[in-house]
Scaffold this motif. Structure first.
Motif, short mmCIF file in Angstrom:
data_model
loop_
_atom_site.label_atom_id
_atom_site.label_comp_id
_atom_site.label_asym_id
_atom_site.label_seq_id
_atom_site.Cartn_x
_atom_site.Cartn_y
_atom_site.Cartn_z
N ASP A 128 0.82 -1.21 0.00
CA ASP A 128 0.00 0.00 0.00
C ASP A 128 0.86 1.26 0.00
OD1 ASP A 128 -2.59 -1.40 0.39
OD2 ASP A 128 -3.17 0.66 0.89
N TYR A 176 2.11 1.78 -3.42
CA TYR A 176 1.10 2.35 -4.32
C TYR A 176 0.91 3.84 -4.06
CZ TYR A 176 -0.69 -1.36 -7.23
OH TYR A 176 -0.82 -2.28 -8.22
N CYS A 177 0.99 4.23 -2.81
CA CYS A 177 0.89 5.66 -2.50
C CYS A 177 2.06 6.41 -3.12
CB CYS A 177 0.89 5.87 -0.98
SG CYS A 177 -0.63 5.32 -0.21
N LYS A 213 3.66 5.58 -5.78
CA LYS A 213 3.35 5.67 -7.22
C LYS A 213 2.35 6.79 -7.48
CE LYS A 213 4.06 0.93 -8.80
NZ LYS A 213 3.39 -0.24 -9.44
N ILE A 229 2.85 8.04 5.89
CA ILE A 229 1.98 6.93 5.49
C ILE A 229 2.53 5.61 6.02
CG2 ILE A 229 1.23 5.55 3.50
CD1 ILE A 229 -0.42 7.89 3.42
N THR A 255 -0.18 3.93 8.71
CA THR A 255 -1.24 3.15 8.05
C THR A 255 -1.57 1.89 8.85
OG1 THR A 255 -0.60 3.91 5.84
CG2 THR A 255 -1.87 1.87 5.96
N THR A 256 -2.87 1.66 9.04
CA THR A 256 -3.30 0.45 9.76
C THR A 256 -4.22 -0.43 8.93
OG1 THR A 256 -5.19 1.61 10.73
CG2 THR A 256 -3.13 1.60 12.00
N THR A 257 -4.90 0.15 7.95
CA THR A 257 -5.81 -0.65 7.13
C THR A 257 -5.35 -0.65 5.67
OG1 THR A 257 -7.22 1.29 6.89
CG2 THR A 257 -7.87 -0.32 8.53
N PRO A 258 -4.47 -1.58 5.31
CA PRO A 258 -3.99 -1.65 3.93
C PRO A 258 -5.05 -2.21 2.98
CG PRO A 258 -3.18 -3.51 5.17
CD PRO A 258 -3.93 -2.65 6.15
N PHE A 259 -4.90 -1.90 1.71
CA PHE A 259 -5.82 -2.46 0.72
C PHE A 259 -5.12 -3.47 -0.19
CE2 PHE A 259 -7.76 -2.33 -3.54
CZ PHE A 259 -9.00 -2.86 -3.21
N ILE A 260 -3.90 -3.14 -0.60
CA ILE A 260 -3.17 -4.02 -1.50
C ILE A 260 -2.46 -5.10 -0.69
CG2 ILE A 260 -1.51 -4.13 -3.39
CD1 ILE A 260 -3.29 -2.04 -4.19
N PHE A 276 -3.92 9.28 -5.00
CA PHE A 276 -4.56 8.04 -4.59
C PHE A 276 -5.58 7.60 -5.62
CE2 PHE A 276 -3.96 9.53 0.08
CZ PHE A 276 -2.65 9.10 0.04
N TYR A 316 -5.18 4.13 -7.75
CA TYR A 316 -6.08 3.03 -7.43
C TYR A 316 -7.20 2.90 -8.47
CZ TYR A 316 -3.73 2.34 -2.95
OH TYR A 316 -2.79 2.06 -1.98
N HIS A 350 -13.89 -1.46 1.13
CA HIS A 350 -12.60 -1.59 1.83
C HIS A 350 -11.58 -0.58 1.29
CE1 HIS A 350 -8.89 -4.29 2.79
NE2 HIS A 350 -8.92 -3.23 3.55
N SER A 361 -9.69 2.38 3.31
CA SER A 361 -8.23 2.44 3.35
C SER A 361 -7.71 3.81 2.91
CB SER A 361 -7.67 1.34 2.45
OG SER A 361 -6.27 1.35 2.44
N GLU A 391 -8.47 6.58 5.43
CA GLU A 391 -7.49 6.58 6.52
C GLU A 391 -6.20 7.27 6.09
OE1 GLU A 391 -5.63 3.19 9.44
OE2 GLU A 391 -4.86 3.37 7.38
N ILE A 402 -4.45 10.54 7.71
CA ILE A 402 -3.07 10.51 8.21
C ILE A 402 -2.25 11.65 7.62
CG2 ILE A 402 -0.92 9.21 8.14
CD1 ILE A 402 -2.69 6.65 8.14
#
Lengths: 277, 277
Positions: free
Chosen positions: A145, A148-149, A151, A184, A188-193, B153, B157, B172, B176, B179, B183
């Motif tokens: 994740d 990706y951020c 990127k 980030i 970050t606590t809730t990743p998607f990838i 983002f 994505y 989801h 993500s 969040e 942050i």
DNA sequence: TTGACATCTGACCGATTAGTCATTAGTATA
DNA sequence: TATACTAATGACTAATCGGTCAGATGTCAA
């Protein structure tokens, strides 16, 4: 400047202004101040021009990125240096990036598609490597994740660098993005990838493209090269792809044989990655 | 389904497969199962087809986005709802987005360029508005940077949503990204995009494009519309752009006159934004 | 100055393009 | 059935495309 060089430069200009399909050979020759016939002395077809351009401009860009990505960064300023180098290269190659990364026709060209996928993989790996260096323990769940951020940051801010004429402080930009990346990564606590999502997406790449396209890339190179030793080396490397036969030392030697020829230096570069030598 | 609709749908398919320049009218008519002549009964030129397609598909997309952006979000889940809606729309309109946002030919079309700039401004404003709602006091310095991150983002994505066939959990994904946005907003200390930089970049937009293009947009609409009241309204609105004469009530009435006609509903939409009524 | 060679030219080719129009097919009315 | 009208056809045109080639031009050693 050679005639080939002149044609490629003017063609790049025109492609950047109008797009590839909308640009005729006539227009290119007019801008060069040469005749249509002279064009076909340098390039057999319009398609060959494009392939040469991809080889020339994009190869340069990607090899530059490759260097930048591998650069011996200081530990704490890792990210800053990385971002700064990347954006400087985007600026340096802004026209070719604008031409080749935006048009459908180019993306359907094998050579380009392969190079772009190489570039993507390269960038991703470099980013993951950096992240693992900076956060050795606590980034397993979220590293993709964060990548990706990164990127996303690069994509959005690169547009400023590539398309706007405003002079920008790239040092400042790099620092700003490095901070954002750090933030980030740390919060970050809730990743998607997830790992598995990455594997699903990468699946069609690695195998299918690499195998097929590599062989075709080599065949093209064989057809275009004169030196008999280089030709033989390419032939042996082609066989190597289908059935493993030689050890690393031999492979490295074969690659050295072809690396010096400009027509096959890219193939050498790609094969070195493929064989991990 | 009307013939125009059929042609536009099949053309969108072909453009998505091969690109605009590489797709001939012949191919379009073949896929529609009609003759070449029949095509020219529906559209005067290939160019008119493209303009109609931009009007039809992109207008839908942007109006949808407009709705989503304005949606009456709950205060705490503001960002989640926003992201979720955006990505659902990207998925819904994935083909048209793929076609219109990727090809140089389209981007050089005035109609499209104007719509994209409207879409960009719209999105930016919505994001800034949300950020100001969520962080009323402590985001003056960094809000543009946070907005650019949000754009990054979405861009990165959205590619997953638009180009990959993998089924994704958009709920989801939205959580993500919300969040990550939070942050970034809470921790960023070194912004890059300043107020003045935004103004420099926006400068050529607002005035130059808006004025010129709006007038041309109206003229086209006048030429294509039959209803005499709508025509007269458009004429008056055109004069209004050059020299302010009427008050808000009159403008609102004039816009109401043209909004109901499908040929000029987009013009009404844009003018309402321009006049702030 | 001559001749041999490489470089370059632009008229030309077949294929394909967007766009036209005389002709035909289909349909509704009388 | 005859008439009037619209919808649809596809052969046609002019223009442009990528690509070819016989001949003109330039260059340099003898």
């Amino acid at each position: 400047m050679s005639k080939k060089q002149l044609i490629m430069d003017k063609a790049l200009e025109l492609f950047s202004e109008q797009g590839y399909e909308a640009t005729s050979v006539q227009q290119i020759t007019e801008r060069c101040g040469i005749s249509k016939g002279a064009f076909y002395l340098s390039f057999k077809t319009k398609d060959e021009l494009v392939v040469s351009m991809i080889d020339y401009y994009l190869q340069q860009f990607i090899m530059d990125i490759d260097q930048a990505v591998k650069g011996p960064y200081q530990h704490e300023s890792l990210l800053v240096e990385f971002y700064k180098n990347i954006f400087e290269l985007f600026k340096k190659h802004s026209i070719s990036v604008r031409v080749f990364f935006n048009e459908k026709v180019f993306l359907s060209k094998q050579e380009l598609f392969y190079k772009i996928s190489v570039y993507e993989v390269e960038m991703s790996q470099a980013m993951l490597y950096m992240l693992e260096q900076l956060y050795p323990n606590n980034l397993q769940e979220t590293k993709y994740d964060v990548m990706y951020c990164m990127k996303g940051f690069i994509k959005t801010y690169a547009e400023l660098v590539i398309f706007s004429n405003i002079p920008l402080d790239l040092e400042h930009l790099a620092k700003s993005l490095a901070e954002k990346t750090r933030i980030i990564a740390e919060h970050t606590t809730t990743p998607f990838i997830t790992e598995s999502l990455v594997q699903i997406m990468a699946a069609p790449y690695e195998q299918e493209i690499a195998q097929n396209t590599l062989v075709q890339l080599i065949e093209q190179s064989i057809a275009s090269i004169e030196d008999s030793i280089a030709r033989e080396s390419l032939q042996l490397l082609k066989e190597q792809i289908e059935t493993t036969t030689y050890n690393r030392a031999i492979l490295k030697g074969l690659l050295a044989n072809i690396r010096q020829h400009p027509e096959s230096s890219w193939v050498a570069y790609v094969l070195a990655k493929y064989f991990h030598v």
